[in-house]
Write a protein that holds these residues in place. Structure first.
Motif, PDB file in Angstrom:
ATOM      1  N   THR A 233       1.061  -1.151   0.149  1.00  0.00           N
ATOM      2  CA  THR A 233       0.282  -0.061  -0.207  1.00  0.00           C
ATOM      3  C   THR A 233       0.638   1.286  -0.333  1.00  0.00           C
ATOM      4  O   THR A 233       1.061   2.663  -0.357  1.00  0.00           O
ATOM      5  CB  THR A 233      -0.956   0.163   1.318  1.00  0.00           C
TER       6      THR A 233
ATOM      7  N   ILE B 175      -6.318  -7.342   1.962  1.00  0.00           N
ATOM      8  CA  ILE B 175      -6.776  -7.063   0.717  1.00  0.00           C
ATOM      9  C   ILE B 175      -7.489  -5.356   1.283  1.00  0.00           C
ATOM     10  O   ILE B 175      -8.104  -4.307   0.980  1.00  0.00           O
ATOM     11  CB  ILE B 175      -8.049  -7.917   0.030  1.00  0.00           C
ATOM     12  N   ASP B 176      -8.144  -5.975   3.097  1.00  0.00           N
ATOM     13  CA  ASP B 176      -8.503  -4.681   3.659  1.00  0.00           C
ATOM     14  C   ASP B 176      -7.903  -3.807   2.407  1.00  0.00           C
ATOM     15  O   ASP B 176      -7.485  -2.384   3.151  1.00  0.00           O
ATOM     16  CB  ASP B 176      -9.446  -5.029   5.381  1.00  0.00           C
TER      17      ASP B 176
ATOM     18  N   TYR C 217      -7.675  -1.860  -0.177  1.00  0.00           N
ATOM     19  CA  TYR C 217      -9.322  -1.192  -0.161  1.00  0.00           C
ATOM     20  C   TYR C 217      -9.345   0.114   0.708  1.00  0.00           C
ATOM     21  O   TYR C 217     -10.138   0.961   0.024  1.00  0.00           O
ATOM     22  CB  TYR C 217     -10.509  -2.310   0.238  1.00  0.00           C
TER      23      TYR C 217
ATOM     24  N   ASN D 248      -9.879   3.966  -1.265  1.00  0.00           N
ATOM     25  CA  ASN D 248     -11.139   4.712  -0.735  1.00  0.00           C
ATOM     26  C   ASN D 248     -10.180   5.631  -0.723  1.00  0.00           C
ATOM     27  O   ASN D 248     -10.645   6.919  -0.595  1.00  0.00           O
ATOM     28  CB  ASN D 248     -11.542   3.778   0.024  1.00  0.00           C
TER      29      ASN D 248
ATOM     30  N   TRP E  81      -3.430  -6.974  -6.640  1.00  0.00           N
ATOM     31  CA  TRP E  81      -4.290  -7.680  -6.114  1.00  0.00           C
ATOM     32  C   TRP E  81      -4.894  -8.176  -6.613  1.00  0.00           C
ATOM     33  O   TRP E  81      -5.929  -8.491  -6.777  1.00  0.00           O
ATOM     34  CB  TRP E  81      -4.827  -6.490  -4.790  1.00  0.00           C
TER      35      TRP E  81
ATOM     36  N   THR F 239      -9.939 -10.643  -5.576  1.00  0.00           N
ATOM     37  CA  THR F 239     -11.453 -11.324  -6.025  1.00  0.00           C
ATOM     38  C   THR F 239     -12.243 -11.978  -6.690  1.00  0.00           C
ATOM     39  O   THR F 239     -11.327 -11.887  -7.930  1.00  0.00           O
ATOM     40  CB  THR F 239     -12.326  -9.553  -5.804  1.00  0.00           C
TER      41      THR F 239
ATOM     42  N   SER G 177     -10.246  -5.378  -8.634  1.00  0.00           N
ATOM     43  CA  SER G 177     -10.939  -4.578  -8.558  1.00  0.00           C
ATOM     44  C   SER G 177     -10.756  -2.981  -8.421  1.00  0.00           C
ATOM     45  O   SER G 177     -10.067  -3.167  -6.710  1.00  0.00           O
ATOM     46  CB  SER G 177     -11.508  -5.132  -7.032  1.00  0.00           C
TER      47      SER G 177
ATOM     48  N   PHE H  47     -10.823  -0.379  -6.568  1.00  0.00           N
ATOM     49  CA  PHE H  47     -12.651   0.522  -5.962  1.00  0.00           C
ATOM     50  C   PHE H  47     -12.463   1.901  -6.514  1.00  0.00           C
ATOM     51  O   PHE H  47     -11.937   2.539  -5.811  1.00  0.00           O
ATOM     52  CB  PHE H  47     -12.272   0.489  -5.219  1.00  0.00           C
TER      53      PHE H  47
ATOM     54  N   LYS I 206     -18.638  -0.044 -11.247  1.00  0.00           N
ATOM     55  CA  LYS I 206     -18.367   0.201  -9.552  1.00  0.00           C
ATOM     56  C   LYS I 206     -19.375   1.047  -8.577  1.00  0.00           C
ATOM     57  O   LYS I 206     -19.999   1.052  -7.858  1.00  0.00           O
ATOM     58  CB  LYS I 206     -16.809   0.086  -9.885  1.00  0.00           C
TER      59      LYS I 206
END
Ligand code: CTP
Length: 371
Positions: free
Chosen positions: A163, A201-202, A205, A209, A233, A237, A269, A271, A301
């Motif tokens: 990240t 993955i959180d 995300y 976000n 990633w 998913t 994904s 996001f 999305k």
């Protein structure tokens, strides 16, 4: 160094309250991370992160602060000061069992210098002792702030926590900074060798976000696509059959020819979050650098109809051009750019604003003076 002067009155009071809440820890209370970086850059701060060189839980329990919650494994506390929730962390050493997994805390209460070692970029690895007013800057983050450079602390940093690549892109566009050469090659190396079996993955995300809420997020997105950062990633998913149907619909609406790319990106994904637009010009500005695949993915999305609106307004252009403006006596390129953007804005916000090219010329002569 009195950069604390740049804080507003409430922020200063919060610092004063923490500093005077437990005498035993007086010389052990630091500011760290984004708050120090932003103050050194003379920017407004987002939130105040306190760091205790010792146990934050002991510090808070033996203080007069109102504790809201305690997180034992990380030895962190949340307190309430002047109606604000404030995080107080303990200095700590972390290790990563697998690439991209969440870290394990192996020791808390360590020396500040050892805590700074676990952080991402040099510009974020600066501590400020609130009692002695001393800056702790073992990685020369202050120099990198001056030079506008994003430099990672150690070779494994991106593999431990990819990240950080996304965070780096955020800082690149937020501050107009550049990655240094070694950091760029470590990013490339991470993209080549990263194994995402244990990836959190959180965390990805949450980071996406956050950055997709910024005005410059389309630039970050472009980098994510161009440099194939999404591969980090990839396949984490699953696409459901219903997703495929929706993707195919989006593909038709936005005239996407690269079906595979669309599916791959959706699988990976990206996001998107629904962006808040106040008017059609904001919609235009947000999407103007999106290609069709990005538009389709955004719509898939978010189901945000602003993407459909964009299709209707994307071809609106001023009739006049820079050449015409020069003939009217405007010579500075930057000013010409501003005028053309203003006309475009008028046309998008009010489709009846100009009927002919002459109307646009009249608008210019009425509102701007040649230089
Ligand atoms: N940090 C890190 N690696 C991460 C996330 C955070 O090393 N993946 C460290 C950095 O030292 C960072 C600090 O934790 O400065 C606080 O992180 P965060 O609050 O998420 O971001 P800030 O750097 O404060 O930046 P901003 O809130 O302005 O985005």
């Amino acid at each position: 160094m009195n950069f604390l002067n740049k804080l507003n009155e409430k922020e200063k009071r919060i610092i004063d309250i923490v500093l005077n809440s437990n005498n035993e820890f007086k010389n052990k209370i630091y500011l760290v991370g984004g708050v120090v970086r932003d103050l050194l850059m003379g920017k407004k701060i987002k939130d105040i992160d306190f760091l205790i060189e010792g146990s934050a839980i002991d510090f808070a329990k033996n203080s007069n602060l109102k504790i809201k919650s305690i997180h034992e494994p990380f030895n962190t506390v949340k307190v309430e000061i002047l109606g604000e929730e404030i995080d107080i962390a303990s200095t700590r050493i972390e290790t990563y069992d697998y690439m991209g997994s969440l870290p394990n805390v192996i020791e808390t209460g360590v020396k500040i210098e050892d805590d700074l070692k676990r952080r991402d970029f040099t510009i974020n690895s600066i501590g400020y002792n609130l009692h002695s007013n001393k800056i702790i800057d073992p990685y020369f983050g202050q120099e990198d702030i001056k030079k506008g450079v994003l430099k990672i602390l150690h070779e494994k940093s991106f593999l431990d926590d990819p990240t950080r690549i996304l965070r780096g892109l955020d800082f690149k566009y937020r501050f107009n900074f550049e990655f240094d050469e070694n950091t760029t090659s470590l990013i490339k190396n991470c993209l080549k060798t990263f194994n995402n079996e244990h990836l959190s993955i959180d965390r990805i995300y949450l980071t996406l976000n956050k950055i997709f809420s910024y005005s410059y997020s389309n630039k970050i997105l472009a980098d994510i696509l161009n440099y194939e950062i999404y591969k980090i990633w990839q396949n984490k998913t699953d696409l459901k059959t219903s997703d495929i149907v929706e993707l195919d619909q989006a593909k038709e609406i936005f005239n996407v020819f690269e079906q595979n790319k669309l599916y791959i990106l959706a699988l990976e994904s990206i996001f998107y979050i629904k962006a808040p637009f106040k008017n059609d010009f904001e919609i235009y500005e947000f999407f103007k650098n999106f290609n069709n695949v990005q538009l389709a993915l955004y719509y898939f999305k978010t189901k945000d109809e602003s993407a459909l609106k964009y299709l209707k307004i994307k071809n609106i252009k001023p009739e006049i051009n820079g050449h015409d403006l020069k003939k009217l006596g405007f010579s500075q390129g930057r000013f010409i750019g501003i005028i053309l953007k203003d006309i475009l804005k008028e046309k998008i916000l009010n489709p009846n604003a100009f009927i002919s090219k002459q109307d646009e010329i009249d608008f210019v002569l009425k509102n701007y003076s040649p230089d």
